[in-house]
Design a protein around this motif. Structure first.
Motif, mmCIF file in Angstrom:
data_model
loop_
_atom_site.group_PDB
_atom_site.id
_atom_site.type_symbol
_atom_site.label_atom_id
_atom_site.label_comp_id
_atom_site.label_asym_id
_atom_site.label_seq_id
_atom_site.Cartn_x
_atom_site.Cartn_y
_atom_site.Cartn_z
ATOM 1 N N ASP A 60 0.830 -1.209 0.000
ATOM 2 C CA ASP A 60 0.000 0.000 0.000
ATOM 3 C C ASP A 60 0.866 1.262 0.000
ATOM 4 N N GLN A 66 -0.215 -5.787 2.044
ATOM 5 C CA GLN A 66 -1.531 -6.188 2.513
ATOM 6 C C GLN A 66 -1.709 -7.702 2.552
ATOM 7 N N SER A 67 -0.881 -8.429 1.810
ATOM 8 C CA SER A 67 -0.984 -9.891 1.804
ATOM 9 C C SER A 67 0.392 -10.524 1.881
ATOM 10 N N THR A 82 -4.078 -11.843 4.953
ATOM 11 C CA THR A 82 -4.501 -10.618 4.271
ATOM 12 C C THR A 82 -5.043 -9.605 5.279
ATOM 13 N N SER A 84 -7.266 -6.230 6.071
ATOM 14 C CA SER A 84 -8.436 -5.612 5.443
ATOM 15 C C SER A 84 -9.139 -4.695 6.438
ATOM 16 N N TYR A 91 -5.159 -1.050 9.736
ATOM 17 C CA TYR A 91 -6.081 -2.089 9.272
ATOM 18 C C TYR A 91 -6.829 -2.686 10.455
ATOM 19 N N ARG A 94 -7.173 -9.092 10.112
ATOM 20 C CA ARG A 94 -6.230 -9.920 9.376
ATOM 21 C C ARG A 94 -6.895 -11.267 9.222
#
Length: 130
Positions: A60, A66-67, A82, A84, A91, A94
């Motif tokens: 990002d 992010q993954s 991941t 999110s 975030y 996970r």
């Protein structure tokens, strides 16, 4: 210590993970970069060591991937983590997904709520209520 482990997971390009049997009925997950064991609960007891290649994907704007994907030597996906929800770098969740040997069939999914201190630094995660 948990923050250091999180940093290893999210910022190391390649980590070799070895699953080994311990004394008794417990299994240990030991990373080459972090010799402290994390105990695995449930599932079949592995009978041999398993090594995975680790790939960070989807970086990002804040440099957070992010993954993270763990792949077997045959290239099939074994596990994926991941981030999110929320906005980077805060975030909210996970999701960890485990895959069968075909790399497609999902065998388990676990969601974790993410927590941060008042300075916006990650402090811990807790298994999310379903």
């Amino acid at each position: 210590m948990l923050r250091r482990l999180n940093m290893v997971v999210f910022f190391v390009l390649k980590v070799v993970i070895i699953i080994q049997l311990s004394v008794g009925s417990r299994n240990q997950l030991v990373s080459e970069n972090n010799p402290l064991p994390v105990y695995i609960v449930g599932g079949d007891v592995p009978t041999k060591s398993v090594a995975f290649s680790t790939y960070r994907v989807h970086e990002d704007e804040n440099g957070i991937f992010q993954s993270i994907e763990w792949k077997r030597t045959d290239g099939t996906l074994a596990k994926k983590s991941t981030l999110s929800g929320g906005t980077s770098p805060l975030y909210e969740k996970r999701i960890v997904t485990h895959y069968d040997t075909d790399g497609i069939t999902v065998t388990e999914t676990v969601a974790y709520d993410q927590f941060y201190n008042d300075r916006g630094k990650w402090t811990h995660e807790v298994i999310a209520d379903e």
